[in-house]
Design an enzyme around this catalytic site. Structure first.
Site, PDB file in Angstrom:
ATOM      1  N   HIS A   1      -7.862   9.822   3.987  1.00 40.95           N
ATOM      2  CA  HIS A   1      -7.413   8.840   4.980  1.00 40.95           C
ATOM      3  C   HIS A   1      -7.771   9.299   6.389  1.00 40.95           C
ATOM      4  CE1 HIS A   1      -4.227   7.670   1.851  1.00 40.95           C
ATOM      5  NE2 HIS A   1      -5.085   6.665   1.937  1.00 40.95           N
ATOM      6  N   GLY A   2      -7.908   8.316   7.267  1.00 44.06           N
ATOM      7  CA  GLY A   2      -8.051   8.641   8.680  1.00 44.06           C
ATOM      8  C   GLY A   2      -9.499   8.725   9.156  1.00 44.06           C
TER       9      GLY A   2
ATOM     10  N   ASP B   1      -8.497   0.666   6.709  1.00 44.75           N
ATOM     11  CA  ASP B   1      -7.519   0.592   7.790  1.00 44.75           C
ATOM     12  C   ASP B   1      -8.113   1.176   9.067  1.00 44.75           C
ATOM     13  OD1 ASP B   1      -4.127   1.870   8.341  1.00 44.75           O
ATOM     14  OD2 ASP B   1      -5.216   0.178   9.176  1.00 44.75           O
TER      15      ASP B   1
ATOM     16  N   ASP C   1       0.843  -1.197   0.000  1.00 47.26           N
ATOM     17  CA  ASP C   1       0.000   0.000   0.000  1.00 47.26           C
ATOM     18  C   ASP C   1       0.879   1.247   0.000  1.00 47.26           C
ATOM     19  OD1 ASP C   1      -2.339   1.463   2.373  1.00 47.26           O
ATOM     20  OD2 ASP C   1      -2.377   1.465   0.171  1.00 47.26           O
TER      21      ASP C   1
HETATM   22  O1  LIG Z   1      -6.817   4.088   2.059  1.00 47.22           O
HETATM   23  C1  LIG Z   1      -6.337   3.648   3.103  1.00 47.22           C
HETATM   24  C2  LIG Z   1      -7.173   3.501   4.364  1.00 47.22           C
HETATM   25  O2  LIG Z   1      -8.149   4.478   4.474  1.00 47.22           O
HETATM   26  P1  LIG Z   1      -8.989   4.624   5.837  1.00 47.22           P
HETATM   27  O3  LIG Z   1      -8.192   5.516   6.724  1.00 47.22           O
HETATM   28  O4  LIG Z   1     -10.302   5.247   5.432  1.00 47.22           O
HETATM   29  O5  LIG Z   1      -9.169   3.258   6.430  1.00 47.22           O
HETATM   30  N1  LIG Z   1      -5.034   3.202   3.158  1.00 47.22           N
HETATM   31  O6  LIG Z   1      -4.298   3.245   2.042  1.00 47.22           O
HETATM   32  C3  LIG Z   1      -4.420   2.685   4.385  1.00 47.22           C
HETATM   33  C4  LIG Z   1      -3.642   3.657   5.229  1.00 47.22           C
HETATM   34  C5  LIG Z   1      -2.983   4.820   4.573  1.00 47.22           C
HETATM   35  C6  LIG Z   1      -1.693   5.298   5.196  1.00 47.22           C
HETATM   36  O7  LIG Z   1      -1.122   4.425   6.098  1.00 47.22           O
HETATM   37 ZN   LIG Z   2      -4.676   4.958   0.969  1.00 47.07          ZN
END
Ligand SMILES: O=C(COP(=O)(O)O)N(O)CCCCO
Ligand SMILES: [Zn+2]
Ligand code: NA
Length: 308
Positions: A179-180, A255, A81
């Site tokens: 994200h987050g 995540d 990722d």
């Molecule tokens: O798209 C995502 C996860 O998104 P979300 O934060 O909505 O779960 N990721 O790519 C995983 C984390 C990104 C940086 O470590």
């Molecule tokens: Zn991401």
């Protein structure tokens, strides 16, 4: 077995569902996810960020994923990722990953193309598939931090040119997610018109949605009830994810919802069992919460139950 996402995405596109791409960082998270996928007979992508490789060390994660496959007999994609440069993509390809993301979204269009092409060449020679990103997510999480003003949604015409010139296998697009745990200031909103335009210009081409956690309210409340402090956390409503997976979105990244499920369960358990200090007890609760959450996602959001 370890598989690429080629077949998975073809079926997901035609079947109008999405495959879950879950970030993994330790044994219990991996176990919870794969047990859910096994019970739901679902296709599965386990993804490793640079932060996960630093935290757990690459060898541990690779062997834990191999153990999960051995134990369950599942077909799993092992995906890098947000690969930041050619080197880390090369490392993971050489280490047996079946898919890598090269995230050139912070560079210019031409630089993103040049970098993505280089990774595609190296990956395709070795039977590995590549995800790239065009357009920028907003939001802050780990080292993926783009302030609101630079958040630039994906241009549909640029997307066509990008795919043609790079030969990339799937494309992460920006249509309003980030994200987050704090994705929206006001009402959650995704640019579905833009998504539809991209699918019209790129029929049958697998698209990826990052920043797609719902930030499940039940877990946010539990975290806050048992000593946490994450006020105003808000994510993508499930109906929007279902709508996106009926369109060209074939991979949905999750995540934050894993983090919240595990944290809520452990906070609750530790608060309610002050005399306990056996890590298997609270890590086991976290694992159980992850399993239940992933089963729910597979069944009620992604629509990929029994699509193995
Ligand atoms: O798209 C995502 C996860 O998104 P979300 O934060 O909505 O779960 N990721 O790519 C995983 C984390 C990104 C940086 O470590
Ligand atoms: Zn991401
Ligand atoms: Na889909």
């Amino acid at each position: 077995a370890l598989v690429t996402s080629k077949e998975m995405f073809k079926k997901a596109y035609e079947g109008q569902y999405a495959v879950g791409a879950f970030n993994v960082n330790n044994m219990e998270i991996i176990q919870g996810i794969v047990e859910a996928a096994k019970e739901e007979n679902a296709p599965l992508i386990l993804q490793v960020s640079a932060g996960a490789r630093k935290y757990a060390k690459p060898a541990y994660l690779k062997k834990l994923v191999e153990a999960a496959i051995e134990d369950t007999g599942l077909d799993v994609v092992l995906h890098l990722d947000h690969g930041e440069n050619f080197e880390i993509c090369k490392q993971c390809i050489d280490d047996g990953f079946t898919s890598v993301m090269i995230d050139g979204s912070k560079y210019s269009f031409e630089e993103n193309i040049a970098l993505t092409k280089k990774v595609v060449e190296y990956a395709h020679e070795r039977g590995v598939v590549v995800e790239a990103e065009l357009g920028r997510l907003a939001g802050i999480e780990d080292n993926v931090n783009v302030s609101e003003k630079d958040a630039i949604y994906t241009d549909p015409n640029q997307a066509v040119e990008f795919v043609e010139r790079t030969g990339v296998d799937s494309l992460a697009i920006a249509i309003g997610t980030s994200h987050g745990a704090y994705k929206f200031k006001g009402e959650p909103k995704l640019d579905f018109e833009r998504l539809e335009k991209i699918t019209k210009l790129l029929p049958n081409f697998p698209l990826v949605l990052h920043g797609a956690s719902t930030v499940i309210p039940e877990f946010v409340e539990a975290c806050n009830k048992y000593g946490g402090n994450i006020p105003g956390a808000k994510g993508v409503p499930e109906d929007m994810l279902r709508r996106a997976s009926k369109l060209g979105i074939c991979k949905i990244n999750i995540d934050t919802d894993l983090r919240l499920a595990m944290t809520a369960a452990i906070r609750k358990y530790l608060t309610e069992n002050p005399e306990v200090f056996d890590p298997r007890k609270y890590l086991g609760e976290g694992r159980k919460a992850i399993k239940e959450m992933v089963r729910h996602k597979i069944k009620n959001v992604l629509g990929c139950s029994n699509k193995k």
